[in-house]
Enzyme design. Sequence first.
Site, PDB file in Angstrom:
ATOM      1  N   TYR A 221       0.837  -1.207   0.000  1.00 24.44           N
ATOM      2  CA  TYR A 221       0.000   0.000   0.000  1.00 24.44           C
ATOM      3  C   TYR A 221       0.867   1.250   0.000  1.00 24.44           C
ATOM      4  CZ  TYR A 221      -4.409   2.474   1.157  1.00 24.44           C
ATOM      5  OH  TYR A 221      -5.533   3.258   1.130  1.00 24.44           O
TER       6      TYR A 221
ATOM      7  N   SER B  11       1.418  -7.863   1.637  1.00 24.40           N
ATOM      8  CA  SER B  11       0.551  -6.857   2.232  1.00 24.40           C
ATOM      9  C   SER B  11      -0.534  -6.467   1.224  1.00 24.40           C
ATOM     10  CB  SER B  11       1.372  -5.660   2.717  1.00 24.40           C
ATOM     11  OG  SER B  11       0.598  -4.857   3.571  1.00 24.40           O
TER      12      SER B  11
ATOM     13  N   ASP C 192       1.581 -10.377  13.710  1.00 19.71           N
ATOM     14  CA  ASP C 192       1.242  -9.246  12.838  1.00 19.71           C
ATOM     15  C   ASP C 192       0.108  -8.431  13.453  1.00 19.71           C
ATOM     16  OD1 ASP C 192       0.634  -7.519  10.714  1.00 19.71           O
ATOM     17  OD2 ASP C 192       0.922  -9.076   9.201  1.00 19.71           O
TER      18      ASP C 192
ATOM     19  N   HIS D  27       4.429  -7.805  10.603  1.00 14.49           N
ATOM     20  CA  HIS D  27       4.285  -7.313   9.234  1.00 14.49           C
ATOM     21  C   HIS D  27       5.655  -6.856   8.748  1.00 14.49           C
ATOM     22  CE1 HIS D  27       1.047  -6.545   6.378  1.00 14.49           C
ATOM     23  NE2 HIS D  27       1.690  -5.461   5.990  1.00 14.49           N
TER      24      HIS D  27
END
Length: 319
Positions: free
Chosen positions: A92, A183, A273, A302
């Site tokens: 992202y 992700s 995460d 993450h």
Amino acid sequence: MPLVDKPLEELYVYEGRNPKPADHAEYWDRAIAEMKSVDPQIELIRSQFQVPYAECFDLYFTGVRGARIHAKYLKPLQAAEPHPAVVQFHGYSGNAGDWQDKLQYVALGYSVFSMDCRGQGGHSEDSGGVKGTTLNGHIIRGLDGNPDDLLFRHIFLDTAQLAGIAMSMPEVDPERVGAMGGSQGGALTIACAALEPRIKRLAPVFPFLSDYRRVWEMDLAKDAYSELRTFFRYFDPQHERENEIFTKLGYIDIQYLADRIQGEVLMGVGLSDTVCPPSTQFAAYNKIKAPKQVELFPDFGHEHLPGFNDKTMQFLLKL
């Protein structure tokens, strides 16, 4: 084992909390039909970056709603044709990255296609009325309007369209195309293989964009999911529309696309995460009906999962 979410035995049977829209299948069938009606107007521009054993191109195509989408395309020069290919998706806010980090697959005889998401850090445009970046708020973009206008609907379709373009290249074997990403890229890998079921192997890592209500209930609507909190604070401060909002987000919830996947899946999950909680990832994983396996990293969140890139390469080599 660290525990930031459900116990492992519960993760393997967890089915998600976010509501699924009643017309979800029709929604995506309609979206795919729109994508297939678009003339992609493919353009290849030879890049200034070149190496002796590959040709490198900037690839542009027209996606739904008229946006011009950019991807980096690397073609091996010495590989037999037709040969395998990999489509790659970034995290992202990011972009397709440098050319050099794709050469490992090119050296193995694979063509590589790496997409810039519209409106984020690369060269793909968001055709929503402005030029340039529209970064921030992509999950909630279009949430107050027609579900057909959700921005991630368009981005999901871009992934499938790019995969179809890759498969149409004369040098690529359409029966040997894989997908990968982490992700947001992990979510797009799942969406791509769901909407373009000819994808034979896919390797998503800690996928984003899954089980939004679970994220909310864990009080983790921050970091990558912070815009969920922003939306409620500005547009529904007393949560009077909460069920409506989460139901609409269900259209772009990857867990409800996962059962369309036909290719074999290798997924990486960090059990610590707190950005994309493990339960949200398992909500998608548990709905995959195709052959699948998950690699678990109990002490990792993450972040880079040691050894998973090696496992991914060995997995994709079977293309």
